[in-house]
Design an enzyme around this catalytic site. Structure first.
Site, PDB file in Angstrom:
ATOM      1  N   CYS A  60       0.834  -1.205   0.000  1.00 16.79           N
ATOM      2  CA  CYS A  60       0.000   0.000   0.000  1.00 16.79           C
ATOM      3  C   CYS A  60       0.870   1.256   0.000  1.00 16.79           C
ATOM      4  CB  CYS A  60      -0.931  -0.011   1.211  1.00 16.79           C
ATOM      5  SG  CYS A  60      -1.962   1.459   1.315  1.00 16.79           S
TER       6      CYS A  60
ATOM      7  N   CYS B 112      -6.171  -2.497   6.865  1.00 20.92           N
ATOM      8  CA  CYS B 112      -7.204  -1.463   6.716  1.00 20.92           C
ATOM      9  C   CYS B 112      -8.497  -1.994   6.114  1.00 20.92           C
ATOM     10  CB  CYS B 112      -6.671  -0.302   5.891  1.00 20.92           C
ATOM     11  SG  CYS B 112      -6.037  -0.796   4.280  1.00 20.92           S
TER      12      CYS B 112
END
Length: 373
Positions: free
Chosen positions: A103, A200
């Site tokens: 990410c 997340c």
């Protein structure tokens, strides 16, 4: 005093305390600051509640408090293509991926950086606990955050020199407790907000349930290395090397009452190997192969060096020798290491500097591959 007012910094704001204080400090230092909220995942739950909406409200409240403009940008497609598909592919291959590393590489310091440039940014900034230092030749060195317990260089190890050139980490010299104090003193809306943990896109959801929505689980046999049948496993993707909990064995099957651990996987036969004892011999290795080797500053294509390394977040450094050939490396340990897990990042350090790292492909014991995938 330097006039920072002509330097535009676009801050990635998540709605958490760290990125809020990042924006505040830069504003206080006189920079031209813009806040940007990244929406990377549609996390609307079964009750229609989307935590991203709540987080964006917090970003708006903080931005209004400190007097900066703010925007929201949607990277759901980029995140799905570049991070989530990789995450699923790794699990399909029997590995244990680290989506945070990907990410940062692909979204926060690529898609977001590109977007920030369209806003006229000179730099981007995030609330990561890491430091950048520039030398007289303009080379940027990435250093560990001053707060040892919060240092996040492990997750930033795939950043390039070009990305680091454009990056500021205003919290790098601070302790987490100081960041909270700054937020409280300034009365920021996020001062008391709890830190987010975990992956997340999973959030508070049950990991097994989440993964089974995307990958069909295939039950199989759980065995000891010497061939004793220990029952059924729920699907290899649910287990990671060195894992203790969730095996459903307990102490009753072993004579010595030591706890049971995952010590290996055989993807072709769909077998999960288990063994007793934290330091079970099948968990110990003395070298690894890694790919996607990447350095934060220019290095030769082929070279050998000594340094320290981490094989997972929040572990002490270990002394290693690294043999690099293009984007691959053999990493030899000074002392045997436990539960080296394919799919996780290996990250190299020289003192405080994070040199870069790669992705673990295979662990070896005395030249023989460990049965980890």
């Amino acid at each position: 005093m330097t006039d920072n007012s002509k330097i535009r910094v676009v801050v990635g704001m998540s709605g958490g305390v760290d990125s809020s204080v990042t924006a505040l400090l830069l504003k206080e230092q006189g920079y031209d600051v813009i806040g940007v909220f990244m929406k990377n995942w549609d996390d609307t739950d079964e009750f229609g509640v989307c935590t991203a909406t709540e987080d964006y409200k917090d970003v708006a409240a903080v931005a209004d408090q400190i007097g900066i403009p703010y925007y929201s940008v949607n990277f759901e497609k980029e995140y799905w293509d570049r991070v989530f598909e990789y995450f699923l592919a790794e699990y399909r291959a029997g590995r244990t991926p680290n989506p945070d590393v990907m990410c940062n590489k692909e979204i926060k310091f690529k898609a977001f950086l590109d977007y920030a440039m369209t806003l006229g940014a000179d730099y981007v900034a995030t609330g990561h606990y890491a430091q950048v230092k520039r030398d007289e030749n303009g080379t940027v060195y990435m250093l560990r955050g001053a707060d040892n317990g919060k240092d996040q260089t492990y997750f930033l190890s795939q950043l390039s020199q070009e990305q680091l050139q454009k990056t500021l980490f205003p919290l790098g010299h601070l302790q987490k407790s100081e960041v909270r104090e700054i937020a409280e003193r300034a009365g920021l809306a996020t001062a008391k907000k709890k830190d987010s943990t975990g992956i997340c896109f999973i959030g508070e959801k049950n990991f097994k349930q989440f993964l089974s929505q995307y990958l069909p689980a295939q039950k199989g046999r759980m065995m000891t290395i010497d061939g004793r049948d220990m029952g059924e496993h729920a699907g290899l993707m649910y287990y990671t090397i060195g894992q203790r909990g969730g095996l459903g064995i307990g102490g009753q099957h072993g004579g010595d009452n030591q706890p049971w651990f995952v010590v290996g996987k055989d993807l072709s036969q769909n077998i999960l190997y288990v063994g007793q004892g934290f330091y079970h011999e099948a968990l110990m290795s003395n070298s690894l192969d890694a790919s996607v080797i990447h350095f934060t500053r220019e290095m030769p294509e082929e070279f050998t060096f000594e340094c320290t390394a981490k094989f997972r977040y929040r572990q002490p450094d270990s002394q290693v020798t690294v043999h690099v050939r293009e984007d691959k490396a053999e990493v030899v340990f000074a002392e045997p290491q436990r539960a080296i897990t394919p799919g996780q990042a290996v990250v190299f350090y020289d003192g405080k500097e994070c040199l870069g790292g790669g992705m673990i492909d295979m662990a070896y014991k005395n030249g023989q591959p460990c049965q980890y995938i």
